[in-house]
Design a protein around this motif. Structure first.
Motif, short mmCIF file in Angstrom:
data_model
loop_
_atom_site.label_atom_id
_atom_site.label_comp_id
_atom_site.label_asym_id
_atom_site.label_seq_id
_atom_site.Cartn_x
_atom_site.Cartn_y
_atom_site.Cartn_z
N UNK A 137 14.28 -0.91 -5.18
CA UNK A 137 14.32 -1.23 -3.75
C UNK A 137 12.94 -1.35 -3.13
N UNK A 138 12.02 -0.49 -3.55
CA UNK A 138 10.75 -0.35 -2.84
C UNK A 138 9.65 -1.20 -3.46
N UNK A 139 8.71 -1.70 -2.65
CA UNK A 139 7.55 -2.42 -3.19
C UNK A 139 6.64 -1.47 -3.94
N UNK A 140 5.98 -1.98 -4.98
CA UNK A 140 5.09 -1.17 -5.79
C UNK A 140 3.78 -0.89 -5.06
N UNK A 141 3.22 0.27 -5.33
CA UNK A 141 1.96 0.65 -4.70
C UNK A 141 0.84 -0.32 -5.08
N UNK A 142 0.89 -0.86 -6.31
CA UNK A 142 -0.15 -1.79 -6.75
C UNK A 142 -0.21 -3.03 -5.86
N UNK A 143 0.94 -3.47 -5.39
CA UNK A 143 1.00 -4.63 -4.51
C UNK A 143 0.34 -4.31 -3.17
N UNK A 144 0.69 -3.17 -2.60
CA UNK A 144 0.12 -2.78 -1.32
C UNK A 144 -1.38 -2.55 -1.45
N UNK A 145 -1.80 -1.90 -2.52
CA UNK A 145 -3.22 -1.63 -2.73
C UNK A 145 -4.01 -2.92 -2.87
N UNK A 146 -3.41 -3.94 -3.47
CA UNK A 146 -4.11 -5.21 -3.63
C UNK A 146 -4.41 -5.85 -2.29
N UNK A 147 -3.46 -5.75 -1.35
CA UNK A 147 -3.71 -6.29 0.00
C UNK A 147 -4.77 -5.47 0.70
N UNK A 148 -4.65 -4.15 0.63
CA UNK A 148 -5.60 -3.28 1.32
C UNK A 148 -7.02 -3.43 0.77
N UNK A 149 -7.15 -3.79 -0.50
CA UNK A 149 -8.48 -3.94 -1.09
C UNK A 149 -9.26 -5.09 -0.46
N UNK A 150 -8.56 -5.99 0.22
CA UNK A 150 -9.20 -7.12 0.89
C UNK A 150 -9.37 -6.88 2.39
N UNK A 151 -9.15 -5.65 2.83
CA UNK A 151 -9.30 -5.29 4.23
C UNK A 151 -10.37 -4.21 4.37
N UNK A 152 -10.88 -4.04 5.57
CA UNK A 152 -11.85 -2.98 5.84
C UNK A 152 -11.08 -1.74 6.27
N UNK A 153 -10.76 -0.89 5.31
CA UNK A 153 -9.94 0.31 5.52
C UNK A 153 -10.84 1.53 5.65
N UNK A 154 -10.63 2.31 6.70
CA UNK A 154 -11.42 3.53 6.89
C UNK A 154 -10.62 4.79 6.61
N UNK A 155 -9.30 4.68 6.54
CA UNK A 155 -8.45 5.83 6.23
C UNK A 155 -7.11 5.31 5.74
N UNK A 156 -6.44 6.09 4.91
CA UNK A 156 -5.19 5.63 4.31
C UNK A 156 -4.33 6.83 3.94
N UNK A 157 -3.01 6.65 3.97
CA UNK A 157 -2.11 7.69 3.50
C UNK A 157 -0.79 7.08 3.08
#
Length: 245
Positions: A61-81
């Protein structure tokens, strides 16, 4: 002179709150356009680099963390949880309780297991976190982005000024993006890859928002319940304000 000053005071009392409200809404709309552009760019970069990146496995059912991490790697992220502890994405909670030491800043306001009433739809009722409870990130520009959804359609919810800025209302400072394959019925039975997904604001043609386009940006349109985000009043504002001049 006193009468004139009194009239000016009355007019100011009537017009200034409206003016401030209009300026605030204009700021929210501009910030939403900015956030949508950078998220769309990040998504396209993932597709260009890894078009076969697995979003979900068969019968998952759920999207994989690797997919989400790939998008976030192209953003300027200062905090995550990670908010959803039921799918082994970590034990972090994305709420703002004093005992939460897993995030650096007080910005999220959402948790899968508690604190569910922090976000409202345009009609004023709470939105349950099912559509944005898997992963959350605070961006350098001050916006908070949430990833969620289930097998029919995955979502990215954007709070343009994060939870601390308020008013935390869908269609005001909160907007949503649909990540859909266009095959909501059979998607559960097969693997899903990033190249299969469409990136669209809620309310656009092809999303699950019941009232498409401009008409969906109305407190009286949609299902005024806490069930799913795409049926909530205000979901269609995501499309409307992207196309405003």
């Amino acid at each position: 002179m006193l009468i004139t000053l009194g009239i000016i005071g009355i007019v100011a009392a009537i017009t200034i709150p409206t003016l401030i409200s209009n300026l605030q809404e204009a700021h929210f709309h501009a910030k939403w356009k900015e956030c949508y552009a950078i998220l769309n760019n990040a998504f396209n970069m993932v597709i260009a680099k890894e078009p076969t990146l697995l979003v979900k496995t068969q019968n998952s059912y759920f999207p994989r963390k690797e997919f989400i991490s790939a998008i976030l790697s192209n953003l300027q992220v200062v905090d995550e949880c990670y908010a959803n502890t039921t799918v082994n994405y970590g034990d972090n909670r994305c709420d703002n309780y004093p005992d939460n030491n897993n995030i650096k800043y007080k910005w999220s306001g959402i948790s899968y297991i508690a604190n569910q009433a922090n976000y409202k739809n345009l009609a004023g009722n709470e939105i349950t976190p099912g559509d944005f409870n898997i992963n959350a990130a605070l961006l350098k520009n001050g916006a908070a982005v949430y990833f969620g959804g289930l097998w029919r359609e995955y979502t990215i919810v954007v709070d343009v000024n994060n939870f601390t800025g308020g008013p935390n209302v869908l269609g005001k400072d909160v907007y949503a993006i649909s990540l859909s394959s266009g095959d909501p019925v059979n998607i559960y039975l097969k693997n899903l890859y990033v190249g299969d997904l469409h990136f669209k604001p809620y309310g656009a043609e092809g999303t699950l928002t019941r009232s498409n386009g401009y008409s969906g940006c109305d407190a009286n349109i949609g299902t005024d319940t806490t069930s799913v985000l795409y049926e909530a009043p205000g979901a269609g504002c995501s499309y409307k304000y992207l196309h405003e001049k």
